[in-house]
Scaffold this motif. Structure first.
Motif, PDB file in Angstrom:
ATOM      1  N   ARG A  20       0.845  -1.186   0.000  1.00 30.35           N
ATOM      2  CA  ARG A  20       0.000   0.000   0.000  1.00 30.35           C
ATOM      3  C   ARG A  20       0.889   1.246   0.000  1.00 30.35           C
ATOM      4  NH1 ARG A  20      -3.278   1.921   4.831  1.00 30.35           N
ATOM      5  NH2 ARG A  20      -2.624   3.883   3.873  1.00 30.35           N
ATOM      6  N   LEU A  21       0.287   2.373  -0.332  1.00 27.72           N
ATOM      7  CA  LEU A  21       0.981   3.657  -0.274  1.00 27.72           C
ATOM      8  C   LEU A  21       0.963   4.160   1.163  1.00 27.72           C
ATOM      9  CD1 LEU A  21       2.259   5.790  -2.262  1.00 27.72           C
ATOM     10  CD2 LEU A  21       0.067   6.988  -2.120  1.00 27.72           C
ATOM     11  N   LEU A  22       2.095   4.666   1.618  1.00 27.13           N
ATOM     12  CA  LEU A  22       2.133   5.254   2.949  1.00 27.13           C
ATOM     13  C   LEU A  22       1.244   6.501   2.988  1.00 27.13           C
ATOM     14  CD1 LEU A  22       5.867   5.045   4.036  1.00 27.13           C
ATOM     15  CD2 LEU A  22       3.909   4.228   5.362  1.00 27.13           C
ATOM     16  N   PRO A  23       0.455   6.673   4.029  1.00 29.12           N
ATOM     17  CA  PRO A  23      -0.427   7.849   4.115  1.00 29.12           C
ATOM     18  C   PRO A  23       0.323   9.092   4.608  1.00 29.12           C
ATOM     19  CG  PRO A  23      -0.769   6.440   6.014  1.00 29.12           C
ATOM     20  CD  PRO A  23       0.235   5.736   5.140  1.00 29.12           C
ATOM     21  N   THR A  24       1.239   9.569   3.773  1.00 23.47           N
ATOM     22  CA  THR A  24       1.996  10.776   4.094  1.00 23.47           C
ATOM     23  C   THR A  24       1.975  11.707   2.888  1.00 23.47           C
ATOM     24  OG1 THR A  24       4.068   9.771   3.346  1.00 23.47           O
ATOM     25  CG2 THR A  24       3.533   9.573   5.667  1.00 23.47           C
ATOM     26  N   ALA A  25       2.071  13.003   3.159  1.00 25.60           N
ATOM     27  CA  ALA A  25       2.020  13.990   2.086  1.00 25.60           C
ATOM     28  C   ALA A  25       3.303  14.022   1.274  1.00 25.60           C
ATOM     29  CB  ALA A  25       1.741  15.381   2.669  1.00 25.60           C
ATOM     30  N   ALA A  27       7.438  11.920   0.665  1.00 25.33           N
ATOM     31  CA  ALA A  27       8.230  10.718   0.899  1.00 25.33           C
ATOM     32  C   ALA A  27       8.946  10.801   2.239  1.00 25.33           C
ATOM     33  CB  ALA A  27       9.251  10.542  -0.224  1.00 25.33           C
ATOM     34  N   LEU A  28       9.016   9.677   2.933  1.00 29.53           N
ATOM     35  CA  LEU A  28       9.781   9.631   4.171  1.00 29.53           C
ATOM     36  C   LEU A  28      11.276   9.723   3.856  1.00 29.53           C
ATOM     37  CD1 LEU A  28       7.058   8.692   5.326  1.00 29.53           C
ATOM     38  CD2 LEU A  28       8.314   6.984   6.662  1.00 29.53           C
ATOM     39  N   ARG A  29      11.974  10.467   4.666  1.00 30.41           N
ATOM     40  CA  ARG A  29      13.433  10.514   4.560  1.00 30.41           C
ATOM     41  C   ARG A  29      14.002   9.201   5.109  1.00 30.41           C
ATOM     42  NH1 ARG A  29      11.772  15.631   6.466  1.00 30.41           N
ATOM     43  NH2 ARG A  29      12.004  17.242   4.852  1.00 30.41           N
ATOM     44  N   PRO A  30      15.246   8.860   4.748  1.00 29.38           N
ATOM     45  CA  PRO A  30      15.804   7.580   5.213  1.00 29.38           C
ATOM     46  C   PRO A  30      15.720   7.386   6.720  1.00 29.38           C
ATOM     47  CG  PRO A  30      17.207   8.507   3.511  1.00 29.38           C
ATOM     48  CD  PRO A  30      16.160   9.541   3.800  1.00 29.38           C
ATOM     49  N   ALA A  31      16.061   8.421   7.495  1.00 30.74           N
ATOM     50  CA  ALA A  31      16.011   8.286   8.958  1.00 30.74           C
ATOM     51  C   ALA A  31      14.577   8.097   9.441  1.00 30.74           C
ATOM     52  CB  ALA A  31      16.634   9.513   9.616  1.00 30.74           C
ATOM     53  N   GLU A  32      13.618   8.744   8.799  1.00 30.04           N
ATOM     54  CA  GLU A  32      12.217   8.599   9.191  1.00 30.04           C
ATOM     55  C   GLU A  32      11.705   7.191   8.890  1.00 30.04           C
ATOM     56  OE1 GLU A  32      10.773  13.224   8.483  1.00 30.04           O
ATOM     57  OE2 GLU A  32      10.724  11.774   6.822  1.00 30.04           O
ATOM     58  N   ALA A  33      12.065   6.669   7.711  1.00 29.13           N
ATOM     59  CA  ALA A  33      11.645   5.312   7.359  1.00 29.13           C
ATOM     60  C   ALA A  33      12.290   4.292   8.288  1.00 29.13           C
ATOM     61  CB  ALA A  33      12.010   5.018   5.907  1.00 29.13           C
ATOM     62  N   ALA A  34      13.559   4.515   8.645  1.00 33.68           N
ATOM     63  CA  ALA A  34      14.238   3.602   9.555  1.00 33.68           C
ATOM     64  C   ALA A  34      13.577   3.606  10.930  1.00 33.68           C
ATOM     65  CB  ALA A  34      15.717   3.973   9.661  1.00 33.68           C
ATOM     66  N   GLU A  35      13.187   4.772  11.400  1.00 37.28           N
ATOM     67  CA  GLU A  35      12.522   4.851  12.694  1.00 37.28           C
ATOM     68  C   GLU A  35      11.161   4.162  12.656  1.00 37.28           C
ATOM     69  OE1 GLU A  35      12.115   5.506  16.616  1.00 37.28           O
ATOM     70  OE2 GLU A  35      13.901   5.877  15.404  1.00 37.28           O
ATOM     71  N   LEU A  36      10.449   4.305  11.549  1.00 35.68           N
ATOM     72  CA  LEU A  36       9.144   3.663  11.407  1.00 35.68           C
ATOM     73  C   LEU A  36       9.259   2.142  11.492  1.00 35.68           C
ATOM     74  CD1 LEU A  36       6.088   4.125  10.675  1.00 35.68           C
ATOM     75  CD2 LEU A  36       6.773   3.749   8.293  1.00 35.68           C
ATOM     76  N   LEU A  37      10.356   1.595  10.956  1.00 37.17           N
ATOM     77  CA  LEU A  37      10.509   0.142  10.862  1.00 37.17           C
ATOM     78  C   LEU A  37      11.403  -0.435  11.953  1.00 37.17           C
ATOM     79  CD1 LEU A  37      10.816  -0.324   6.992  1.00 37.17           C
ATOM     80  CD2 LEU A  37       8.769  -0.278   8.424  1.00 37.17           C
ATOM     81  N   ARG A  38      11.691   0.349  12.978  1.00 38.79           N
ATOM     82  CA  ARG A  38      12.541  -0.140  14.065  1.00 38.79           C
ATOM     83  C   ARG A  38      11.693  -1.006  14.999  1.00 38.79           C
ATOM     84  NH1 ARG A  38      17.268   1.872  14.502  1.00 38.79           N
ATOM     85  NH2 ARG A  38      16.615   3.849  13.549  1.00 38.79           N
ATOM     86  N   GLU A  90      11.598   3.922  -1.474  1.00 43.95           N
ATOM     87  CA  GLU A  90      11.658   5.334  -1.864  1.00 43.95           C
ATOM     88  C   GLU A  90      10.781   6.227  -0.984  1.00 43.95           C
ATOM     89  OE1 GLU A  90      13.304   7.345  -4.063  1.00 43.95           O
ATOM     90  OE2 GLU A  90      14.698   5.708  -4.456  1.00 43.95           O
ATOM     91  N   GLY A  91      10.610   5.823   0.267  1.00 42.96           N
ATOM     92  CA  GLY A  91       9.852   6.646   1.202  1.00 42.96           C
ATOM     93  C   GLY A  91       8.362   6.713   0.940  1.00 42.96           C
ATOM     94  N   HIS A  92       7.872   5.948  -0.033  1.00 44.79           N
ATOM     95  CA  HIS A  92       6.474   6.053  -0.453  1.00 44.79           C
ATOM     96  C   HIS A  92       5.648   4.798  -0.214  1.00 44.79           C
ATOM     97  CE1 HIS A  92       6.664   9.936  -2.478  1.00 44.79           C
ATOM     98  NE2 HIS A  92       7.767   9.557  -3.086  1.00 44.79           N
ATOM     99  N   VAL A  93       6.197   3.617  -0.536  1.00 45.98           N
ATOM    100  CA  VAL A  93       5.400   2.391  -0.589  1.00 45.98           C
ATOM    101  C   VAL A  93       5.780   1.475   0.567  1.00 45.98           C
ATOM    102  CG1 VAL A  93       4.672   0.426  -1.992  1.00 45.98           C
ATOM    103  CG2 VAL A  93       5.289   2.589  -3.098  1.00 45.98           C
ATOM    104  N   LEU A  94       4.779   1.063   1.319  1.00 45.47           N
ATOM    105  CA  LEU A  94       4.969   0.161   2.448  1.00 45.47           C
ATOM    106  C   LEU A  94       4.550  -1.247   2.036  1.00 45.47           C
ATOM    107  CD1 LEU A  94       5.450  -0.441   5.485  1.00 45.47           C
ATOM    108  CD2 LEU A  94       3.065   0.240   5.881  1.00 45.47           C
TER     109      LEU A  94
END
Length: 316
Positions: A20-25, A27-38, A90-94
């Motif tokens: 699915r597409l991440l519900p964000t306005a 793309a997540l930055r690398p550090a943000e995506a890493a924190e989400l998946l920690r 790419e900060g977009h697709v989960l």
């Protein structure tokens, strides 16, 4: 069969990928995506920046002790662990992928949990596995209380989305898809084969693979996730163009199509993270049904219509 099963071969792999597409306005930055998946503190999140940004959570093991899915009424108890992991591209697709490998046979009695935990991502039947019926059962989905990797994938997806997101919003309307897959052993000399890829109802896709002995489960799961990602991209563009035809209101159509250009069109990179032994599976998909040909045609239509529909301008 009372002896140890360490030498028993994996008869089949079964799993499911939720995309699915991440519900964000944005793309997540690398550090943000890493924190989400920690998801675990004892193992790091893997971040890869080439050929594109790909962030993968540590694997999660879930113990299972339940009926294996079969389509002929066979009653087979399976005990072991299912691997689940989440990824952001790419900060977009989960995506969340959950899978396990089932051995051809197992002991007649349940073993201590330590045995199963020492073999992550492996499930053993009590007795002999009815391979064809179990493979069909994985593709059909669990009925009642049987093993269902899709439920574990959905649970992890829900857990990830409960985390705080930067700039939460719906960047564009996009579908959610499920790719349910099974991989069985082929003859030793055979190359990997894609037996079938089927579009079902309600965003479900089913895939059956045949693999020679020695195929690495993690690499097979990665191929299925890559296929799920690119099928989702195609599905999303088809839906956007269907939902916003040329006579649709300009303001809405223009916003959505420009968002698709910004968020999606650069994601097409089939096979970029597929292991070399499995690369031939993508060659089959490029011949029939021709994934990249269809993508190029759809992407060009989106670009053309987005360019012809400036903000606030007339409908094309």
């Amino acid at each position: 069969m009372d002896g140890p099963t360490e030498a028993a071969q994996i008869a089949l792999l079964g799993g499911e990928v939720r995309t699915r597409l991440l519900p964000t306005a944005r793309a997540l930055r690398p550090a943000e995506a890493a924190e989400l998946l920690r998801l675990r503190l004892d193992e790091p999140v893997r971040v890869s920046r080439r050929p594109n940004l790909h962030v993968v959570s540590p694997p999660r093991l879930t113990g299972v002790d339940c009926a294996l899915p079969t389509d002929d009424g066979s009653k087979v108890r399976g005990i072991g662990t299912v691997i689940s992991c989440a990824a952001v591209t790419e900060g977009h697709v989960l995506q969340v992928n959950a899978y396990t490998g089932v051995t051809a046979a197992g002991p007649d009695a349940r073993r201590p949990w330590g045995h199963y935990l020492s073999r992550p991502g492996v499930t053993e039947p009590l007795g002999k596995l009815p391979e064809p019926a179990t493979a069909r059962g994985f593709l059909a989905g669990s009925r009642d209380t049987g093993l269902d990797p899709g439920l574990l994938a959905e649970a992890l997806l829900t857990e990830v989305l409960r985390q705080p997101l930067p700039e939460p919003a719906e960047a564009l309307p996009a579908p959610r898809t499920r790719l349910r897959w099974v991989a069985l052993r082929a003859a030793e000399a055979d190359r990997p084969r894609l037996e079938r890829f089927t579009l079902e109802e309600d965003g479900l896709r089913t895939v059956e693979l045949r693999l020679p002995d020695g195929a690495v489960p993690r690499e097979v799961a990665a191929f299925c996730a890559d296929l799920a990602l690119h099928d989702w991209l195609l599905t999303t563009l088809i839906q956007l163009l269907d939902d916003h035809p040329p006579d649709a209101p300009a303001a809405t159509a223009g916003r959505v199509l420009r968002a698709a250009v910004d968020h999606l069109l650069h994601l097409w990179m089939p096979g970029a993270r597929v292991a070399a032994p499995l690369a031939g599976l993508w060659e089959v998909l490029e011949r029939t049904p021709g994934f990249t040909r269809q993508w190029q045609s759809l992407a060009q239509r989106v670009r053309d219509r987005a360019a012809r529909t400036p903000p606030g301008g007339p409908s094309p």
